[in-house]
Design an enzyme around this catalytic site. Sequence first.
Site, PDB file in Angstrom:
ATOM      1  N   LEU A   1      -4.830   9.230   7.915  1.00 24.26           N
ATOM      2  CA  LEU A   1      -6.143   8.591   8.038  1.00 24.26           C
ATOM      3  C   LEU A   1      -6.037   7.129   7.609  1.00 24.26           C
ATOM      4  O   LEU A   1      -5.348   6.852   6.633  1.00 24.26           O
ATOM      5  CB  LEU A   1      -7.174   9.333   7.175  1.00 24.26           C
ATOM      6  CG  LEU A   1      -7.588  10.691   7.768  1.00 24.26           C
ATOM      7  CD1 LEU A   1      -8.383  11.502   6.760  1.00 24.26           C
ATOM      8  CD2 LEU A   1      -8.389  10.509   9.056  1.00 24.26           C
TER       9      LEU A   1
ATOM     10  N   ASN B   1      -4.900   7.408  -6.107  1.00 25.29           N
ATOM     11  CA  ASN B   1      -5.576   8.674  -5.767  1.00 25.29           C
ATOM     12  C   ASN B   1      -4.754   9.897  -6.164  1.00 25.29           C
ATOM     13  O   ASN B   1      -4.449  10.761  -5.364  1.00 25.29           O
ATOM     14  CB  ASN B   1      -5.951   8.728  -4.278  1.00 25.29           C
ATOM     15  CG  ASN B   1      -4.763   8.650  -3.331  1.00 25.29           C
ATOM     16  OD1 ASN B   1      -3.748   8.041  -3.656  1.00 25.29           O
ATOM     17  ND2 ASN B   1      -4.882   9.256  -2.171  1.00 25.29           N
TER      18      ASN B   1
ATOM     19  N   LYS C   1      -9.418   0.033  -5.900  1.00 28.67           N
ATOM     20  CA  LYS C   1      -9.411   0.689  -4.594  1.00 28.67           C
ATOM     21  C   LYS C   1     -10.733   1.396  -4.295  1.00 28.67           C
ATOM     22  O   LYS C   1     -11.183   2.232  -5.071  1.00 28.67           O
ATOM     23  CB  LYS C   1      -8.265   1.711  -4.542  1.00 28.67           C
ATOM     24  CG  LYS C   1      -8.158   2.486  -3.234  1.00 28.67           C
ATOM     25  CD  LYS C   1      -7.704   1.601  -2.074  1.00 28.67           C
ATOM     26  CE  LYS C   1      -7.857   2.292  -0.727  1.00 28.67           C
ATOM     27  NZ  LYS C   1      -6.684   3.016  -0.300  1.00 28.67           N
TER      28      LYS C   1
ATOM     29  N   HIS D   1       0.869  -1.195   0.000  1.00 27.69           N
ATOM     30  CA  HIS D   1       0.000   0.000   0.000  1.00 27.69           C
ATOM     31  C   HIS D   1       0.899   1.237   0.000  1.00 27.69           C
ATOM     32  O   HIS D   1       1.496   1.578   1.012  1.00 27.69           O
ATOM     33  CB  HIS D   1      -0.902   0.005   1.236  1.00 27.69           C
ATOM     34  CG  HIS D   1      -1.858   1.161   1.292  1.00 27.69           C
ATOM     35  ND1 HIS D   1      -3.208   1.010   1.533  1.00 27.69           N
ATOM     36  CD2 HIS D   1      -1.675   2.495   1.140  1.00 27.69           C
ATOM     37  CE1 HIS D   1      -3.798   2.195   1.528  1.00 27.69           C
ATOM     38  NE2 HIS D   1      -2.892   3.115   1.303  1.00 27.69           N
TER      39      HIS D   1
ATOM     40  N   LEU E   1       2.676   7.178  -4.375  1.00 25.80           N
ATOM     41  CA  LEU E   1       3.912   7.691  -4.993  1.00 25.80           C
ATOM     42  C   LEU E   1       3.736   9.081  -5.580  1.00 25.80           C
ATOM     43  O   LEU E   1       4.716   9.718  -5.945  1.00 25.80           O
ATOM     44  CB  LEU E   1       4.390   6.737  -6.095  1.00 25.80           C
ATOM     45  CG  LEU E   1       5.119   5.485  -5.623  1.00 25.80           C
ATOM     46  CD1 LEU E   1       5.410   4.566  -6.808  1.00 25.80           C
ATOM     47  CD2 LEU E   1       6.411   5.821  -4.893  1.00 25.80           C
ATOM     48  N   ARG E   2       2.477   9.540  -5.710  1.00 29.80           N
ATOM     49  CA  ARG E   2       2.202  10.850  -6.334  1.00 29.80           C
ATOM     50  C   ARG E   2       2.726  10.856  -7.777  1.00 29.80           C
ATOM     51  O   ARG E   2       2.849   9.820  -8.407  1.00 29.80           O
ATOM     52  CB  ARG E   2       2.786  12.015  -5.517  1.00 29.80           C
ATOM     53  CG  ARG E   2       2.573  11.941  -4.008  1.00 29.80           C
ATOM     54  CD  ARG E   2       1.114  11.838  -3.609  1.00 29.80           C
ATOM     55  NE  ARG E   2       0.965  11.998  -2.165  1.00 29.80           N
ATOM     56  CZ  ARG E   2      -0.063  11.554  -1.466  1.00 29.80           C
ATOM     57  NH1 ARG E   2      -1.058  10.907  -2.046  1.00 29.80           N
ATOM     58  NH2 ARG E   2      -0.137  11.748  -0.174  1.00 29.80           N
TER      59      ARG E   2
ATOM     60  N   HIS F   1       3.434  14.552   1.567  1.00 28.87           N
ATOM     61  CA  HIS F   1       2.813  15.857   1.309  1.00 28.87           C
ATOM     62  C   HIS F   1       3.865  16.930   1.517  1.00 28.87           C
ATOM     63  O   HIS F   1       4.733  16.783   2.394  1.00 28.87           O
ATOM     64  CB  HIS F   1       1.663  16.113   2.295  1.00 28.87           C
ATOM     65  CG  HIS F   1       0.468  15.243   2.074  1.00 28.87           C
ATOM     66  ND1 HIS F   1      -0.370  15.380   0.993  1.00 28.87           N
ATOM     67  CD2 HIS F   1      -0.015  14.195   2.788  1.00 28.87           C
ATOM     68  CE1 HIS F   1      -1.326  14.460   1.062  1.00 28.87           C
ATOM     69  NE2 HIS F   1      -1.133  13.724   2.136  1.00 28.87           N
TER      70      HIS F   1
ATOM     71  N   ALA G   1      -3.906  14.891   5.445  1.00 26.69           N
ATOM     72  CA  ALA G   1      -3.656  13.603   6.104  1.00 26.69           C
ATOM     73  C   ALA G   1      -2.659  12.808   5.273  1.00 26.69           C
ATOM     74  O   ALA G   1      -2.768  12.751   4.051  1.00 26.69           O
ATOM     75  CB  ALA G   1      -4.960  12.826   6.217  1.00 26.69           C
TER      76      ALA G   1
HETATM   77  C1  NCD Z   1      -3.384   9.102   2.031  1.00 22.96           C
HETATM   78  C2  NCD Z   1      -2.884  10.135   1.021  1.00 22.96           C
HETATM   79  O1  NCD Z   1      -2.311  11.160   1.454  1.00 22.96           O
HETATM   80  O2  NCD Z   1      -3.022   9.911  -0.180  1.00 22.96           O
HETATM   81  N1  NCD Z   1      -3.474   9.729   3.318  1.00 22.96           N
HETATM   82  C3  NCD Z   1      -3.472   9.101   4.526  1.00 22.96           C
HETATM   83  O3  NCD Z   1      -3.650   9.786   5.532  1.00 22.96           O
HETATM   84  N2  NCD Z   1      -3.264   7.817   4.644  1.00 22.96           N
HETATM   85  C4  NCD Z   1      -4.678   8.526   1.587  1.00 22.96           C
HETATM   86  C5  NCD Z   1      -5.098   7.280   2.348  1.00 22.96           C
HETATM   87  O4  NCD Z   1      -4.536   6.200   2.172  1.00 22.96           O
HETATM   88  O5  NCD Z   1      -6.022   7.377   3.178  1.00 22.96           O
HETATM   89 ZN    ZN Z   2      -3.139   5.083   1.671  1.00 24.10          ZN
END
Ligand code: NCD
Ligand code: ZN
Length: 347
Positions: free
Chosen positions: A220, A42, A100, A14, A17-18, A252, A264
Amino acid sequence: MNTEITIIRPDDWHLHLRDGKMLAAVLPYTAKIYGRAIVMPNLMPPITSVNEAEEYRRRIIAARPEGSNFEPLMTCYLTDATDPEDIRAACAVKAFHAVKLFPAGATTNSDNGVTSIKNVYPVLEVMQELGIPLSVHGEVVDPEVDIFDREAVFIEKVLIPLRKDFPELKIIFEHLTCKKAVDYVLDQDEFTVATITPHHLVLTRNDLFKGGMNPYMYCLPVAKTFEDRKALREAATSGNEKFFLGTDSAPHACKNKEKEGAFAGIFNAPTSIGYVTQVFERCGELPRLEGFTSIFGARFYGLSPNGSTITLTKRDEPVSMNWLFKAGEDEVKIFNPDTPLYWELVD
Ligand code: NCD
Ligand code: ZN
């Protein structure tokens, strides 16, 4: 006393990588440790088609450091509008390793997620038939539900009914955070497995507020109580193949972590395997590390373990590194909680 351990090269089941400069900056940390990773879809906009996944995969391959064999395993972002026949076609060319489920509004970049699980029943029907796993962000989004209960309520409200309707759908309950979730997974048959993150093995919700509010401990689902962490540690180190490593490393820019409405996500790739090893050592379960990091996940996804190994060593002094690094113009901070880290990769 163990001060060194060699294990089959781990995989990360899981990972975020952006893209672009962030991808280029973070990928080397993961590629140094892990053989493969399930890459979360995402992005903005999300990866919803075979073509987008293939193009994204090519960008990841292009961003690999020289000589790296790191293999990205692509996933599809499920939306209310996902066409079951597209998933069938994608399966025929093995484009996705998982689909997902982000409940809409549950986490970072989940606005295009699923608004009601019933909306995607036709897709789940096809997935069950073809044996492609559903990767689940297991939190309800109801603002009336306490944020620390959202995972437990998701089990009751969504997962239990879903399981009744799809008894043989492969489900990965991602990034478990609470004892109820551990107990739920233990109770299920082989169609339900779960990932556990390094940070949820280390943190409790106290860490969010220790010495003042700390956005770098915020992800999260949010970290929970001591009792919950104990259940996660027991599950991870139990040798039960239902539980395997997914770092949920989620970078981030500092400017997005240090603001009102901080994002998050915890960027843990560089320290991830060290912390996991340390937890196994402290639980007296180092011999079970390899199953959790390098075997059980591969088995679930129908893949062979990696053909190479890594070695980790325990230092006398805490590990230190440049905790801040640049991604283009942005700065990113590496997961460096209050708990000192002693284990690191031997180059
Ligand atoms: C993840 C993200 O930043 O893409 N953030 C996180 O807090 N885990 C998204 C996710 O897996 O919930
Ligand atoms: Zn995640």
